[in-house]
Design a protein around this motif. Structure first.
Motif, PDB file in Angstrom:
ATOM      1  N   ASP A  38       0.891  -1.231   0.416  1.00 61.47           N
ATOM      2  CA  ASP A  38      -0.397  -0.176  -0.103  1.00 61.47           C
ATOM      3  C   ASP A  38       0.922   1.137   0.203  1.00 61.47           C
ATOM      4  OD1 ASP A  38      -2.246   1.803   0.188  1.00 61.47           O
ATOM      5  OD2 ASP A  38      -2.657   1.404   2.284  1.00 61.47           O
ATOM      6  N   ASP A  65       0.652   7.766   2.688  1.00 62.77           N
ATOM      7  CA  ASP A  65       0.199   9.384   2.030  1.00 62.77           C
ATOM      8  C   ASP A  65       0.155   9.542   0.687  1.00 62.77           C
ATOM      9  OD1 ASP A  65       1.353   9.715   5.264  1.00 62.77           O
ATOM     10  OD2 ASP A  65       3.363  10.123   3.597  1.00 62.77           O
ATOM     11  N   PHE A  66      -1.077   8.990   0.677  1.00 60.74           N
ATOM     12  CA  PHE A  66      -1.836   8.398  -1.047  1.00 60.74           C
ATOM     13  C   PHE A  66      -3.383   9.921  -0.849  1.00 60.74           C
ATOM     14  CE2 PHE A  66      -5.350   7.359  -3.923  1.00 60.74           C
ATOM     15  CZ  PHE A  66      -4.726   7.750  -4.866  1.00 60.74           C
ATOM     16  N   THR A  67      -3.566   9.532   0.492  1.00 63.45           N
ATOM     17  CA  THR A  67      -4.629  11.253   0.233  1.00 63.45           C
ATOM     18  C   THR A  67      -4.616  12.639  -0.276  1.00 63.45           C
ATOM     19  OG1 THR A  67      -5.570   9.462   2.343  1.00 63.45           O
ATOM     20  CG2 THR A  67      -6.972  11.847   1.882  1.00 63.45           C
ATOM     21  N   PRO A  68      -2.954  13.150   0.648  1.00 66.64           N
ATOM     22  CA  PRO A  68      -2.324  14.349   0.341  1.00 66.64           C
ATOM     23  C   PRO A  68      -2.137  14.255  -1.390  1.00 66.64           C
ATOM     24  CG  PRO A  68      -1.641  13.620   2.092  1.00 66.64           C
ATOM     25  CD  PRO A  68      -1.968  12.875   1.992  1.00 66.64           C
ATOM     26  N   SER A  86      -2.696  12.436  -3.811  1.00 69.94           N
ATOM     27  CA  SER A  86      -4.167  12.619  -4.380  1.00 69.94           C
ATOM     28  C   SER A  86      -5.168  14.003  -3.957  1.00 69.94           C
ATOM     29  CB  SER A  86      -5.611  11.253  -4.155  1.00 69.94           C
ATOM     30  OG  SER A  86      -6.267  11.461  -2.858  1.00 69.94           O
ATOM     31  N   GLU A  87      -5.163  14.547  -3.592  1.00 70.46           N
ATOM     32  CA  GLU A  87      -5.516  15.817  -3.796  1.00 70.46           C
ATOM     33  C   GLU A  87      -4.585  17.082  -4.291  1.00 70.46           C
ATOM     34  OE1 GLU A  87      -5.755  16.993   0.989  1.00 70.46           O
ATOM     35  OE2 GLU A  87      -7.452  15.989   0.995  1.00 70.46           O
ATOM     36  N   GLY A 134      -8.363   0.071  -4.147  1.00 65.32           N
ATOM     37  CA  GLY A 134      -6.934   1.995  -3.882  1.00 65.32           C
ATOM     38  C   GLY A 134      -5.777   2.011  -4.816  1.00 65.32           C
ATOM     39  N   ASP A 135      -4.923   2.166  -4.152  1.00 66.71           N
ATOM     40  CA  ASP A 135      -3.217   2.354  -4.224  1.00 66.71           C
ATOM     41  C   ASP A 135      -3.001   1.015  -3.360  1.00 66.71           C
ATOM     42  OD1 ASP A 135      -4.489   3.531  -1.782  1.00 66.71           O
ATOM     43  OD2 ASP A 135      -2.011   4.457  -1.500  1.00 66.71           O
TER      44      ASP A 135
END
Length: 500
Positions: A318, A321-324, A326-327, A361-362
């Motif tokens: 996995d 820090d994928f969310t930051p 993607s933003e 997802g990622d």
């Protein structure tokens, strides 16, 4: 709109047709000179001019008919229509010969005029036209629709040839007998020997001509059947050898043509199956795609839900820090970055015999030891994980110019799972489920700083004993696991293992 004969019938074929006209003319000349007392009295050059003129009439007539005749309307094939037109030209030429000779020499007996037309009617239209039919078939496309193909039957062709080759000799015999009886009535008994001699010569000449024509037609038809049969056998051998472009073709618009169509359709179906297998293998593991097609993509085989217990090694990876991330990226850029990342990870997994179960997802879930193969699945999983780390470093080097850097954690666990088809008969997914899958995901969640980015369970470490140096990291409590679990890693300085 009509197609010129030069387009429908090449020059080579038309010359062969006209050669048949000249042969029939030669027979007519010889036949009239040898067996007709009245025609024999004419100077040879007069009869020769007559025969040559009739041959020219037939050639011009056939060229005109083929040039002006419309394309088949669907009720018959092109070869059949050309054959019937050719027979019509022979019949017309025979009537022209009969009519002209009757007009020029009205005092000659009736059968003297008939003799001039016999060659064109019986030999030309009856027997030579059968050879011409084979030439027309060779020009006909063998990829006509099945409906058109069925308008020609192999049995009908054989019956037609049999009737012609048996009926024409009988008709010729009857004409010979009728002429002989007529001559006897006209000449009387003293001329009996002369009449019998002429009748014998006539019968022998006709028998020889008919026999030769029948043999030529039979040999040509046999060669056509053999050639087409060999083409079909060669196409079958090519398909059996893995060549799915056999291009089976015949010159026949009958059942053999349907067999050729069937071979091509079968090859098309096999090519489609291979394309489906290839496309399916892009959505699931190629091994799973092959297994599914072999088991369930056959008539009468219903899709079976459920699965089997299997002991496997699971790898869960996995991104951190994928969310930051993607933003900060546009959706199109994000998809491009993820696809590049997954391309590297999947290559590493498949190189070491792993099967990508799914993308979440990622995250990536891979299974080792499920699809057979040799070697230690635990070694393969750790080798794949280490190559994934190396490939991620290389991928980050390419992303550096865009100011991006990806970090990933990898968790590995071994245990028993249920592998099979999950969902409903309308929508299926091949996957592995069980406690071991959850444990692999929990281990991955701990593969973050200050711990190593690669962690695996004690069960995996046990299966690596004697093959690779392992290092215990710590004992942690995992969600859903009653007892604390020791986690291990491979020291960075340790040499790469070679998985089978």
């Amino acid at each position: 709109m009509t197609t010129p004969s030069s387009a429908r019938f090449p020059l080579k074929v038309r010359l062969a047709l006209h050669g048949g006209t000249l042969l029939v003319g030669a027979f007519t000349y010889l036949y009239a000179r040898l067996v007709c007392t009245y025609i024999c009295a004419l100077p040879p050059h007069v009869l020769l001019h007559t025969v040559l003129a009739l041959s020219a009439v037939h050639i011009l007539l056939r060229e005109g008919v083929f040039h002006l005749a419309p394309e088949p309307d669907g009720r018959r094939t092109q070869a059949r229509q050309a054959y019937l037109l050719s027979v019509a030209t022979w019949v017309v030429t025979g009537f022209v010969a009969f009519g002209l000779h009757l007009l020029w020499y009205p005092t000659f007996p009736f059968f003297s005029h008939v003799k001039l037309g016999v060659g064109y009617w019986l030999l030309g239209g009856g027997l030579v036209a059968q050879v011409e039919y084979l030439l027309f078939e060779q020009l006909q496309s063998s990829t006509a629709s099945p409906a058109a193909q069925l308008r020609e039957r192999l049995g009908h062709r054989l019956m037609e040839g049999y009737v012609l080759f048996t009926t024409i000799p009988v008709v010729v015999l009857l004409l010979t007998l009728a002429r002989m009886v007529g001559d006897l009535h006209m000449l009387g008994a003293p001329q009996l020997e002369v009449v019998l001699d002429q009748s014998m010569r006539e019968a022998m000449l006709l028998a020889a001509a008919i026999t030769v024509a029948a043999l030529v037609a039979a040999l040509a038809y046999g060669r056509s059947l053999r050639r087409d049969s060999e083409r079909l056998l060669e196409a079958v051998r090519r398909v059996g050898g893995g060549d799915l472009h056999p291009h089976a073709a015949t010159s026949r618009p009958d059942e053999l043509g349907l067999v050729a169509l069937g071979i091509n359709d079968m090859a098309d179906g096999l090519r489609l199956r291979e394309r489906i297998r290839e496309a399916f293998g892009r959505f699931v593991s190629p091994q799973v795609a092959n297994e599914f097609i072999e088991k369930f993509a056959r008539p009468g085989r219903a899709t079976e839900l459920g699965g089997q217990r299997r002991d496997v090694v699971l790898l869960f990876s996995d991104l951190r820090d994928f969310t930051p991330l993607s933003e900060s990226l546009a959706p199109e850029d994000l998809i491009g970055v993820l696809n590049g990342y997954f391309g590297e990870m999947v290559a590493a997994i498949q190189k070491h015999g792993g099967m990508v179960d799914k993308f979440i997802g990622d995250a990536v879930l891979a299974v080792f030891g499920l699809t057979g193969g040799t070697g230690n699945p635990a070694e393969s999983a750790v080798a794949a994980a280490r190559e994934m780390q190396q490939r991620l470093e290389g991928y980050n080097a390419r992303l550096a110019e865009r100011g991006l850097c990806l970090r990933a954690g990898i968790g590995i666990h071994a245990g028993e799972v249920v592998a099979g088809y999950l969902g409903s008969a309308e929508r299926l997914e091949f996957t592995v489920i069980g406690h071991a899958v959850n444990v692999a995901a929990r281990i991955e969640s701990h593969a973050r700083e200050p711990r190593p980015s690669l962690l695996f369970s004690a069960e995996v470490a046990r299966r690596l004993t004697g093959t690779l140096e392992v290092q215990e990291v710590e004992s942690v409590s995992l969600k859903g696991v009653a007892e604390p679990m020791s986690l291990f890693t491979v020291p960075r300085a340790s040499g790469d293992i070679q998985a089978a």
